[in-house]
Write an enzyme that holds these catalytic residues in place. Structure first.
Site, PDB file in Angstrom:
ATOM      1  CE1 TYR A  76      -2.808  -3.332   0.757  1.00  0.00           C
ATOM      2  CE2 TYR A  76      -3.258  -2.305   2.945  1.00  0.00           C
ATOM      3  CZ  TYR A  76      -3.634  -3.338   1.866  1.00  0.00           C
ATOM      4  OH  TYR A  76      -4.272  -4.564   2.244  1.00  0.00           O
ATOM      5  CG  LEU A 231     -18.343  -4.035   4.402  1.00  0.00           C
ATOM      6  CD1 LEU A 231     -18.217  -2.353   4.592  1.00  0.00           C
ATOM      7  CD2 LEU A 231     -19.502  -4.516   5.407  1.00  0.00           C
ATOM      8  CB  SER A 274     -14.492   3.994   4.912  1.00  0.00           C
ATOM      9  OG  SER A 274     -15.187   5.199   4.323  1.00  0.00           O
ATOM     10  NE  ARG A 279     -20.640   4.902   4.939  1.00  0.00           N
ATOM     11  CZ  ARG A 279     -20.682   4.827   3.553  1.00  0.00           C
ATOM     12  NH1 ARG A 279     -20.203   4.029   2.820  1.00  0.00           N
ATOM     13  NH2 ARG A 279     -21.483   5.774   3.103  1.00  0.00           N
ATOM     14  CG  ASN A 283     -17.684   0.630   8.554  1.00  0.00           C
ATOM     15  OD1 ASN A 283     -18.844   0.408   8.354  1.00  0.00           O
ATOM     16  ND2 ASN A 283     -16.573   1.031   7.560  1.00  0.00           N
TER      17      ASN A 283
END
Length: 320
Positions: A76, A231, A274, A279, A283
């Site tokens: 990442y 999800l 997110s 959000r 969660n």
């Protein structure tokens, strides 16, 4: 080969328990080495450096950073630096640091020497940011090799032996794998040089892809399962499935919260991500839903029947 399962006391790795953290109870699993692992973490996949700060700040201000876990990976881009900078800017003291930061060694660094060097860089970049550091092998294969190449097995064994060595030395507090199927795990288990099996296996898991056989293999060997893509990568087919929406309506919750509860209720850790702090907060409310309104037996049976083998991400089964 049960004698190879642990180098530390064995506890139920998939059974969750409530542990007090930061003045509130937090659902945790107990790893095979006795350390607590939160069932709800924060994913950082594709978060940019500009997004990382506000997200971690919102989690910290909500009191949810202390005792939690942050999931990242070497692949990442800029993630390690962004996490370190964001946590430093929050001026976190020892009591408010994340309990765990987890990162992953990329396929390009498979093999003993490269994996060991990569893991030590991870320690340098992230070791001071959390109470504990966990390093996983991100993928069972190595870069630039055809899927059927026998070199994959040789290189990932070398990588695992490097992590095993660093874990035994106390440099890493936990080690594990990601995207390993049953064949890859059993191969490690049966190798004479391996005396510490993974503590964690991070896999794609959601009601459409429940991975029952793989999860059973992990449970038999004390390997804690973490789920990514809980999800379904935002799939409308999953989030808007009538069974999911019905369970959400009964609780005044979101579909995402119900899907997270479904996993955590089975002792599976989740790491939703997110870029939207609001959000992220929604969660995290799944923890309260898990405690106050878990899915009942009938709802769990309905969710069990949603299995259809749908994968939203990559598939490791072809890696030799």
């Amino acid at each position: 080969k049960g004698q190879w399962l642990t180098s530390a006391p064995t506890t139920g790795s998939t059974a969750s328990s409530m542990s007090g953290t930061g003045g509130s109870s937090r659902p945790c699993a107990t790893l095979r080495n006795g350390l607590a692992w939160p069932l709800l973490g924060l994913g950082t996949y594709r978060l940019t450096p500009l997004e990382m700060g506000p997200v971690l700040s919102s989690v910290s201000h909500a009191g949810a950073l202390s005792g939690g876990f942050i999931d990242t990976a070497v692949s990442y881009r800029f993630s390690h630096g962004a996490i370190s900078e964001a946590l430093t800017s929050l001026d976190t003291d020892g009591d408010s640091k994340p309990l765990w930061i987890q990162t992953k060694i990329p396929p390009r660094d498979q093999g003993y020497d490269r994996a060991r060097a990569c893991a030590l860089r991870c320690v340098d970049e992230l070791g001071g940011c959390a109470g504990n550091l966990c390093v996983l092998l991100h993928w069972p294969g190595a870069s630039r090799l055809p899927p059927a190449s026998p070199e994959h097995a040789r290189l990932r064994l070398g990588s695992w032996l490097a992590l095993q060595e660093l874990y035994k030395a106390g440099t890493l507090q936990a080690i594990g794998v990601s995207n390993f199927d049953e064949r890859h795990l059993l191969e490690l288990c049966h190798h004479h040089e391996v005396d510490t099996m993974p503590l964690v296996n991070q896999i794609e898991c959601h009601p459409f892809l429940q991975q029952r056989a793989l999860r059973a293999t992990c449970a038999q060997r004390g390997i804690h399962v973490q789920a990514y893509s809980s999800l379904g990568q935002g799939s409308e087919r999953l989030l808007q499935h009538p069974a999911v929406q019905a369970a959400a309506r009964r609780r005044g919750a979101t579909s995402a919260q119900v899907l997270l509860v479904w996993a955590m209720q089975q002792g599976i850790s989740v790491l939703p991500r997110s870029a939207n702090p609001k959000r992220v907060g929604e969660n995290r409310m799944a923890v309260h839903l898990l405690k106050e309104q878990p899915l009942d037996e009938e709802e769990m049976e309905v969710f069990d029947r949603l299995e259809d083998g749908t994968k939203f991400c990559w598939d490791p089964k072809d890696i030799a």
